[in-house]
Design an enzyme around this catalytic site. Structure first.
Site, mmCIF file in Angstrom:
data_model
loop_
_atom_site.group_PDB
_atom_site.id
_atom_site.type_symbol
_atom_site.label_atom_id
_atom_site.label_comp_id
_atom_site.label_asym_id
_atom_site.label_seq_id
_atom_site.Cartn_x
_atom_site.Cartn_y
_atom_site.Cartn_z
ATOM 1 N N GLN A 1 -11.006 -3.582 -13.169
ATOM 2 C CA GLN A 1 -10.467 -2.298 -12.797
ATOM 3 C C GLN A 1 -8.423 -2.277 -12.139
ATOM 4 O O GLN A 1 -8.511 -3.430 -11.339
ATOM 5 C CB GLN A 1 -11.073 -2.354 -11.260
ATOM 6 C CG GLN A 1 -12.359 -1.440 -11.114
ATOM 7 C CD GLN A 1 -12.893 -0.052 -11.766
ATOM 8 O OE1 GLN A 1 -11.508 0.585 -12.103
ATOM 9 N NE2 GLN A 1 -13.697 0.245 -12.535
ATOM 10 N N TYR B 1 -24.520 -3.712 -16.930
ATOM 11 C CA TYR B 1 -22.881 -3.808 -16.923
ATOM 12 C C TYR B 1 -22.209 -4.497 -16.002
ATOM 13 O O TYR B 1 -21.504 -4.375 -15.686
ATOM 14 C CB TYR B 1 -22.972 -2.253 -17.413
ATOM 15 C CG TYR B 1 -23.142 -1.113 -18.324
ATOM 16 C CD1 TYR B 1 -23.273 -2.025 -19.927
ATOM 17 C CD2 TYR B 1 -24.505 -0.860 -17.914
ATOM 18 C CE1 TYR B 1 -23.581 -1.242 -20.737
ATOM 19 C CE2 TYR B 1 -25.083 -0.046 -19.113
ATOM 20 C CZ TYR B 1 -25.240 0.062 -19.987
ATOM 21 O OH TYR B 1 -25.352 0.269 -21.053
ATOM 22 N N GLU C 1 -25.108 -8.718 -18.736
ATOM 23 C CA GLU C 1 -23.349 -8.879 -19.324
ATOM 24 C C GLU C 1 -23.301 -8.682 -20.435
ATOM 25 O O GLU C 1 -23.938 -9.491 -21.045
ATOM 26 C CB GLU C 1 -22.817 -8.963 -18.352
ATOM 27 C CG GLU C 1 -21.142 -9.024 -19.144
ATOM 28 C CD GLU C 1 -20.553 -8.053 -19.105
ATOM 29 O OE1 GLU C 1 -19.578 -7.421 -20.407
ATOM 30 O OE2 GLU C 1 -20.839 -6.553 -18.698
ATOM 31 N N ASP D 1 -23.070 0.557 -14.095
ATOM 32 C CA ASP D 1 -21.532 0.696 -14.223
ATOM 33 C C ASP D 1 -22.167 1.002 -16.013
ATOM 34 O O ASP D 1 -21.274 -0.080 -15.928
ATOM 35 C CB ASP D 1 -20.667 -0.501 -13.208
ATOM 36 C CG ASP D 1 -19.439 -0.118 -13.165
ATOM 37 O OD1 ASP D 1 -18.750 0.989 -14.218
ATOM 38 O OD2 ASP D 1 -18.682 -0.869 -12.776
ATOM 39 N N CYS E 1 -17.029 6.298 -14.843
ATOM 40 C CA CYS E 1 -15.861 6.134 -15.371
ATOM 41 C C CYS E 1 -15.084 7.402 -16.159
ATOM 42 O O CYS E 1 -14.565 7.706 -16.907
ATOM 43 C CB CYS E 1 -15.384 5.607 -15.903
ATOM 44 S SG CYS E 1 -16.299 4.983 -17.560
#
Length: 182
Positions: free
Chosen positions: A20, A49, A70, A113, A140
């Site tokens: 981020q 994620y 991941e 996420d 997002c």
């Protein structure tokens, strides 16, 4: 790689890894998660994620066991470096749509996420099959969150709350954290 500090903790972030860019707002999201997730010493938390471990590094000390998924090779390496100190954290390297259906886990909490495209159908099906009592969804993209929320509601979850975070002021881009229970 370089090191980026978030909430007083340095994170190794390789060139190919996502992190981020609005660190103060990322810290606000992290605090929100820490304040609202029902974590405890017996909690099995599955993070899908997981990236370089931004959330994991703060959630692992509060959970009994953290399992993370991941796929990006650079993020997998960064996650391993960033969470090396935690004996209760494990990482599954690979695509969530391949890893999740093969996992024999019964998590108390699932934290997702996903990228802007949201949850792929095989990921969503695997999440629903695990029947975790609590689900946190970091999004997002409001459109994919809405699509996935519809699927989660049909799969037995109830939306408890949704909190937006203005990650990119003066733009239409927001992040949000939504909580669901079964």
């Amino acid at each position: 790689h370089l090191f980026v500090e978030a909430a007083g903790c340095p994170f190794r972030v390789s060139a190919g890894s996502f992190f981020q860019v609005n660190t103060p707002q990322a810290e606000n999201m992290l605090r929100y998660l820490l304040d609202h997730l029902p974590l405890g010493p017996q909690t099995l938390l599955l993070e899908v994620y997981a990236g370089v471990g931004l959330f994991s590094a703060f959630l692992a000390p509060r959970a009994g066991r953290l399992a993370a998924v991941e796929s990006a090779p650079s993020a997998v390496d960064d996650f391993a470096a960033n969470l090396d100190e935690f004996d209760n954290a494990e990482l599954y390297a690979g695509a969530a749509e391949e890893i999740l259906p093969a996992l024999d886990l019964h998590p108390d909490i699932i934290l997702v996420d996903p990228p802007r495209a949201g949850l792929a159908l095989p990921v969503l099906d695997a999440v629903l099959a695990m029947q975790a009592p609590f689900l946190a969804y970091v999004s997002c993209d409001p459109a994919t969150l809405a699509r996935d929320t519809k699927r989660l509601l049909a799969g037995g979850y109830q939306l408890q709350s949704a909190q937006p975070f203005d990650m990119f002021p003066q733009t239409y881009h927001i992040e949000s954290v939504s909580f669901f229970t079964r």
